[in-house]
Design a protein around this motif. Structure first.
Motif, PDB file in Angstrom:
ATOM      1  N   THR A  30     -17.758  -0.678   0.294  1.00  0.00           N
ATOM      2  CA  THR A  30     -17.083   0.440  -0.374  1.00  0.00           C
ATOM      3  C   THR A  30     -15.580   0.405  -0.135  1.00  0.00           C
ATOM      4  OG1 THR A  30     -19.065   1.806  -0.091  1.00  0.00           O
ATOM      5  CG2 THR A  30     -16.998   2.953  -0.546  1.00  0.00           C
ATOM      6  N   TYR A  31     -15.184   0.160   1.125  1.00  0.00           N
ATOM      7  CA  TYR A  31     -13.755   0.073   1.430  1.00  0.00           C
ATOM      8  C   TYR A  31     -13.107  -1.114   0.714  1.00  0.00           C
ATOM      9  CZ  TYR A  31     -14.103   3.663   5.067  1.00  0.00           C
ATOM     10  OH  TYR A  31     -14.275   4.844   5.745  1.00  0.00           O
ATOM     11  N   ASP A  32     -13.793  -2.255   0.669  1.00  0.00           N
ATOM     12  CA  ASP A  32     -13.246  -3.425  -0.028  1.00  0.00           C
ATOM     13  C   ASP A  32     -13.078  -3.144  -1.514  1.00  0.00           C
ATOM     14  OD1 ASP A  32     -13.185  -4.797   2.333  1.00  0.00           O
ATOM     15  OD2 ASP A  32     -15.098  -5.836   2.021  1.00  0.00           O
ATOM     16  N   LYS A  33     -14.049  -2.467  -2.094  1.00  0.00           N
ATOM     17  CA  LYS A  33     -13.957  -2.126  -3.515  1.00  0.00           C
ATOM     18  C   LYS A  33     -12.787  -1.189  -3.769  1.00  0.00           C
ATOM     19  CE  LYS A  33     -16.771  -0.320  -7.322  1.00  0.00           C
ATOM     20  NZ  LYS A  33     -18.099   0.248  -7.705  1.00  0.00           N
ATOM     21  N   SER A  35     -10.089  -0.998  -1.959  1.00  0.00           N
ATOM     22  CA  SER A  35      -8.870  -1.785  -1.780  1.00  0.00           C
ATOM     23  C   SER A  35      -8.540  -2.576  -3.031  1.00  0.00           C
ATOM     24  CB  SER A  35      -9.035  -2.725  -0.582  1.00  0.00           C
ATOM     25  OG  SER A  35      -7.893  -3.543  -0.422  1.00  0.00           O
ATOM     26  N   ARG A  36      -9.571  -3.179  -3.654  1.00  0.00           N
ATOM     27  CA  ARG A  36      -9.325  -3.957  -4.878  1.00  0.00           C
ATOM     28  C   ARG A  36      -8.849  -3.066  -6.026  1.00  0.00           C
ATOM     29  NH1 ARG A  36     -14.037  -6.645  -3.025  1.00  0.00           N
ATOM     30  NH2 ARG A  36     -15.357  -5.350  -4.367  1.00  0.00           N
ATOM     31  N   LYS A  37      -9.414  -1.882  -6.133  1.00  0.00           N
ATOM     32  CA  LYS A  37      -9.000  -0.974  -7.201  1.00  0.00           C
ATOM     33  C   LYS A  37      -7.547  -0.540  -7.025  1.00  0.00           C
ATOM     34  CE  LYS A  37     -13.482   1.023  -8.479  1.00  0.00           C
ATOM     35  NZ  LYS A  37     -14.289   2.271  -8.572  1.00  0.00           N
ATOM     36  N   ILE A  38      -7.191  -0.219  -5.782  1.00  0.00           N
ATOM     37  CA  ILE A  38      -5.803   0.193  -5.534  1.00  0.00           C
ATOM     38  C   ILE A  38      -4.839  -0.946  -5.830  1.00  0.00           C
ATOM     39  CG2 ILE A  38      -4.188   0.929  -3.738  1.00  0.00           C
ATOM     40  CD1 ILE A  38      -6.469   2.417  -2.401  1.00  0.00           C
ATOM     41  N   ALA A  39      -5.194  -2.165  -5.367  1.00  0.00           N
ATOM     42  CA  ALA A  39      -4.325  -3.324  -5.616  1.00  0.00           C
ATOM     43  C   ALA A  39      -4.173  -3.588  -7.100  1.00  0.00           C
ATOM     44  CB  ALA A  39      -4.900  -4.552  -4.907  1.00  0.00           C
ATOM     45  N   ILE A 320       2.676  -8.785  -6.462  1.00  0.00           N
ATOM     46  CA  ILE A 320       1.241  -8.975  -6.263  1.00  0.00           C
ATOM     47  C   ILE A 320       0.898  -9.003  -4.776  1.00  0.00           C
ATOM     48  CG2 ILE A 320      -0.664 -10.588  -6.612  1.00  0.00           C
ATOM     49  CD1 ILE A 320       0.671 -11.421  -9.244  1.00  0.00           C
ATOM     50  N   ALA A 321       1.693  -9.787  -4.025  1.00  0.00           N
ATOM     51  CA  ALA A 321       1.429  -9.875  -2.589  1.00  0.00           C
ATOM     52  C   ALA A 321       1.598  -8.519  -1.906  1.00  0.00           C
ATOM     53  CB  ALA A 321       2.367 -10.903  -1.951  1.00  0.00           C
ATOM     54  N   MET A 322       2.644  -7.786  -2.287  1.00  0.00           N
ATOM     55  CA  MET A 322       2.881  -6.483  -1.672  1.00  0.00           C
ATOM     56  C   MET A 322       1.792  -5.484  -2.049  1.00  0.00           C
ATOM     57  SD  MET A 322       4.701  -4.815   0.401  1.00  0.00           S
ATOM     58  CE  MET A 322       6.066  -5.957   0.601  1.00  0.00           C
ATOM     59  N   ALA A 323       1.322  -5.571  -3.298  1.00  0.00           N
ATOM     60  CA  ALA A 323       0.245  -4.668  -3.715  1.00  0.00           C
ATOM     61  C   ALA A 323      -1.012  -4.918  -2.904  1.00  0.00           C
ATOM     62  CB  ALA A 323      -0.023  -4.849  -5.207  1.00  0.00           C
ATOM     63  N   LEU A 324      -1.344  -6.198  -2.700  1.00  0.00           N
ATOM     64  CA  LEU A 324      -2.516  -6.522  -1.898  1.00  0.00           C
ATOM     65  C   LEU A 324      -2.344  -6.045  -0.463  1.00  0.00           C
ATOM     66  CD1 LEU A 324      -3.216 -10.142  -3.221  1.00  0.00           C
ATOM     67  CD2 LEU A 324      -4.497  -8.066  -3.755  1.00  0.00           C
ATOM     68  N   TYR A 325      -1.146  -6.259   0.078  1.00  0.00           N
ATOM     69  CA  TYR A 325      -0.891  -5.853   1.462  1.00  0.00           C
ATOM     70  C   TYR A 325      -0.957  -4.340   1.623  1.00  0.00           C
ATOM     71  CZ  TYR A 325       1.874  -4.715   5.598  1.00  0.00           C
ATOM     72  OH  TYR A 325       2.324  -4.178   6.777  1.00  0.00           O
ATOM     73  N   LEU A 326      -0.282  -3.612   0.717  1.00  0.00           N
ATOM     74  CA  LEU A 326      -0.250  -2.160   0.836  1.00  0.00           C
ATOM     75  C   LEU A 326      -1.622  -1.539   0.606  1.00  0.00           C
ATOM     76  CD1 LEU A 326       3.136  -1.258  -0.930  1.00  0.00           C
ATOM     77  CD2 LEU A 326       2.635  -1.298   1.509  1.00  0.00           C
ATOM     78  N   SER A 327      -2.368  -2.098  -0.365  1.00  0.00           N
ATOM     79  CA  SER A 327      -3.704  -1.553  -0.613  1.00  0.00           C
ATOM     80  C   SER A 327      -4.594  -1.734   0.610  1.00  0.00           C
ATOM     81  CB  SER A 327      -4.317  -2.220  -1.837  1.00  0.00           C
ATOM     82  OG  SER A 327      -4.505  -3.617  -1.613  1.00  0.00           O
TER      83      SER A 327
END
Length: 591
Positions: A30-33, A35-39, A320-327
Motif C-alpha cells: 500500500t505504501y509503495d503504491k 509512493s508511485r502515485k505521488i511520484a 523525475i529524480a526529485m519526484a521519486l525522492y520526495l515521494s
C-alpha cells in the motif's frame, strides 16, 4: 478494544504470526503504491509546464548567461579593486614604517635617506622612485632620487596642500616638476620641537598602471582609473576612442558577492553598445572602470546555445529524480507518523495497565493496614495484661521482648503501607515547591524491602540545605521510583550498592542514582530512553519506565542522561532548574 491488543500480541500463535506477516506485506504494498502515485503526479505536473514553455528556454538561457557574464565581470572588477587598494595600502604602510624607525633628524640626512631608498628598492623593486623630507613651510630639506629636487618648494602644490590636514595621504596622478605622470604618498609627523614635517615617496606610475592594465577580457575589454574630476589615473588604451561618449540606458542589479560594484549598459556615440563595470577606490577618490563592447562580451553565448538542450533534458531528469525522492520521503514520513500513533496507542495501553496495578496495590495495602493495626493493638493489650498479672512468670522478659518486637515490626508494616497509600494517592500534577531530599527518602522507604530482598545496600548523600524545586510531586515520585527499582533489579542477582546523591550545583538541583550492577552495553546507551526498549526478559519489563522518566524530566525543564559501561554499573544524572530568589518570593506571596 485497545486494552486487549497487547495481550493478543503477547500470545501470537503460528497462524496468527503468518497473518501478521501477510498484513505487513500488504501494508508495504500500500505504501509503495502511494509512493508511485505521488511520484507520477509530481512528474506530470512538473514536466507538463516545462514542455509547454520549452520554446522560451532559449530566451531564458540568454538571460541566465547574461547574468553570469555580469557576475563574472563584477567579480573581476571587485577583485582588481581589492588588488589596487591593497597595493596602495601596502605602499602606504611601507612608507609609514620609515617614520617609526627613523627620526626626523636621521631622515633629514641625505645620506641616510639615500641608503633608505636603496634598501627599499632592493626589497620592493623600483616601485619607489624617490624619497623626500619636507619641512613645515613646504620646502624639501632632504631628497634621495634621480631628480634634482632638493629645496624644491611644494607649499603651493595641490597634493601638498590636500595632505596637510591628514596623517597620511595618497595624491592623484599628476605631471609635477619632473614633467612625467606620478603620484605621491605623504606621511605627516611632528619632530621633537613640535614642528610638523612630511615624508613623501613617489610611486612608479608604470608599476601602478600595469595593475589595472592586467584586466583584459576579449578583444575590446580594458580597464582604467579616473579621479573625481574624470582625469585618467592610468594610461588609457592606445586604440581607445578619446571622442567616445557613453550614454547609460540601463542599470544592472548588483551581484550579492560584489555589492560595491556598479554595472551599466551604455550606448556609445559610435553606435555600439557597451557594458561598463565600475567600483570606487581609495575611499571614493578614484573610480576603477572596466569597459567592453557588448557583442564581444557575449560572443561565447553563441557557442553555448548548443548546451541549452542538454540543460533542458537534465532539468527533466532532475525533476523525475526529485519526484521519486520526495515521494519516497513523504511516504516514509507518513509511515513514521502511523508507527508513532501505533506506539502511542500501545503506550496508553501500558499506562492504563500500570495505573490499574497501582490501584490494586493501593487496595491491597489498605486491606493489610487494617489487620496490622489490630495486631499492634492486640499486642499492646497482651503487654498490659503481662504488666498486671504476668510479672511472676519465668518467661515474662522473653514474652515482653516478643511483644515489643511484634509492636515494632507491626509499626514498620503500618508505616510502609501508609507510605504506599500516600504514594498511590498523590496523583496531583500541579507544580509546587518540592524539597528533593525529603521526597527521595520517602520513595526510598517504598523500595527498601525490595532492596533488602536483593541484598542491596542503600547509600544516601543528601544536601538538606538546598532549596526546593518547582515540580509535580507525583511525577517526581514516579521518576525516582522507576530509577530506584531499575537499579535494585539490576543488582538482584549478586547484590550491590545503590547510591543516591542530591545537591545544588551551578544553579541547578543535581540528583545522581548509581548502582554497581552489570552496566549497560555501549550499543544500548543511545536507545535506553526509547519507548518499549528493554533488555529485561519477556514479561519482566514494559520498556516504558525510562521513557516516561525522560519525558517527565524534560517537561519540568530539566535534563536526564546516563553514564555506563559493561561491568561498570550505571549512573543516571538528573538536573532540574532551581527557581531564582524573585520567583520563590512571588510563590510565597501567592501562598
Amino acid at each position: 478494544m485497545a486494552v486487549k491488543r497487547p495481550a493478543v500480541f503477547a500470545e501470537l500463535k503460528p497462524a496468527e504470526s503468518q497473518s501478521g506477516e501477510t498484513m505487513q506485506t500488504e501494508t508495504k504494498k500500500t505504501y509503495d503504491k502511494l509512493s508511485r502515485k505521488i511520484a507520477l503526479t509530481v512528474i506530470t505536473v512538473s514536466l507538463a509546464p516545462l514542455i509547454l514553455v520549452g520554446g522560451l528556454i532559449f530566451d531564458q538561457f540568454r538571460s541566465i548567461y547574461r547574468t553570469k557574464v555580469y557576475a563574472h565581470l563584477a567579480e573581476v572588477v571587485d577583485k582588481q579593486k581589492d588588488n589596487v587598494n591593497n597595493f596602495l595600502s601596502e605602499k602606504l604602510a611601507e612608507v609609514q614604517y620609515l617614520t617609526r624607525v627613523f627620526s626626523y633628524e636621521e631622515l633629514s640626512d641625505s645620506k641616510i635617506l639615500e641608503q633608505t631608498l636603496k634598501g627599499m628598492q632592493q626589497q620592493y623593486g623600483r616601485i619607489f622612485v624617490d624619497l623626500g623630507i619636507i619641512d613645515e613651510n613646504g620646502s624639501q630639506v632632504a631628497y634621495a632620487g634621480p631628480f634634482d629636487l632638493l629645496n624644491a618648494d611644494y607649499s603651493k602644490a595641490d597634493w601638498y596642500i590636500n595632505s596637510r590636514n591628514k596623517n597620511t595621504g595618497i595624491s592623484d596622478v599628476f605631471m609635477g616638476l619632473r614633467q612625467s605622470p606620478h603620484f605621491i604618498i605623504t606621511i605627516n609627523n611632528v619632530n621633537k620641537e613640535g614642528r610638523v614635517w612630511t615624508l613623501r615617496a613617489t610611486i612608479d606610475f608604470l608599476a601602478f598602471s600595469n595593475l589595472v592594465e592586467n584586466i583584459h577580457i576579449g578583444e575590446t575589454g580594458y580597464a582604467y582609473i579616473l579621479n573625481n574630476e574624470g582625469v585618467f589615473q592610468t594610461r588609457p588604451q592606445a586604440n581607445r576612442n578619446r571622442e567616445l561618449v557613453l550614454t547609460p540606458y540601463e542599470n544592472i542589479q548588483q551581484p550579492a558577492h560584489a555589492e560595491d560594484v556598479t554595472i551599466q549598459l551604455n550606448k556609445g556615440s559610435d553606435g555600439e553598445k557597451y557594458v561598463t563595470v565600475s567600483s570606487m577606490l581609495k575611499n571614493g577618490d578614484w573610480k576603477l572602470v572596466y569597459q567592453q563592447n557588448m557583442s564581444d562580451a557575449f560572443s561565447a553565448m553563441i557557442r553555448s546555445e548548443f548546451f541549452t538542450l542538454v540543460i533542458f533534458l537534465s532539468g527533466g531528469l532532475a525533476i523525475i529524480a526529485m519526484a521519486l525522492y520526495l515521494s519516497r520521503k513523504l511516504v516514509t514520513h507518513i509511515q513514521l507518523i502511523d508507527d508513532e500513533n501505533e506506539l502511542m496507542n500501545r503506550q496508553m495501553v501500558e499506562t492504563g495497565k500500570l495505573a490499574s496495578i497501582g490501584e490494586l496495590a493501593a487496595g491491597i495495602a489498605h486491606e493489610i493496614n487494617n489487620p496490622v493495626a489490630i495486631m499492634i493493638e492486640e499486642a499492646g493489650w497482651v503487654s498490659d495484661l503481662l504488666e498486671d498479672e504476668g510479672k511472676e512468670m519465668s518467661s515474662y522478659n522473653e514474652i515482653n521482648r516478643a511483644l515489643e518486637q511484634v509492636r515494632t515490626q507491626g509499626g514498620r508494616c503500618k508505616d510502609i503501607t501508609h507510605k504506599l497509600l500516600s504514594f498511590a494517592r498523590k496523583t496531583d500534577s500541579r507544580v509546587m515547591n518540592v524539597h528533593l531530599p525529603d521526597l527521595i527518602e520517602e520513595v526510598i522507604e517504598i523500595s527498601m524491602q525490595q532492596a533488602r530482598y536483593a541484598q542491596v545496600n542503600i547509600s544516601l548523600d543528601l544536601d538538606r540545605e538546598m532549596g526546593p524545586v518547582r515540580a509535580s510531586v507525583s511525577e517526581l515520585q514516579q521518576v525516582f521510583l522507576n530509577l530506584f527499582n531499575n537499579a535494585v533489579q539490576a543488582m538482584e542477582a549478586e547484590g550491590g550498592t545503590l547510591s543516591v546523591t542530591c545537591r545544588a550545583e551551578n544553579g541547578e538541583a543535581y540528583v545522581s542514582v548509581a548502582d554497581t550492577g552489570p552496566g549497560i552495553p555501549a550499543a544500548n546507551l543511545g536507545r535506553i530512553f526509547d519507548p518499549f526498549f528493554t533488555t529485561k526478559p519477556v514479561g519482566k519489563g514494559s520498556g516504558l519506565g525510562l521513557s516516561i522518566c525522560f519525558g517527565l524530566i524534560h517537561q519540568m525543564g530539566g535534563e536526564i542522561d546516563v553514564e555506563s559501561g559493561v561491568g561498570q554499573g550505571a549512573r543516571f544524572n538528573i538536573r532540574l532548574p532551581l527557581p531564582s530568589a524573585e520567583i520563590e518570593h512571588d510563590v510565597e506571596k501567592e501562598v
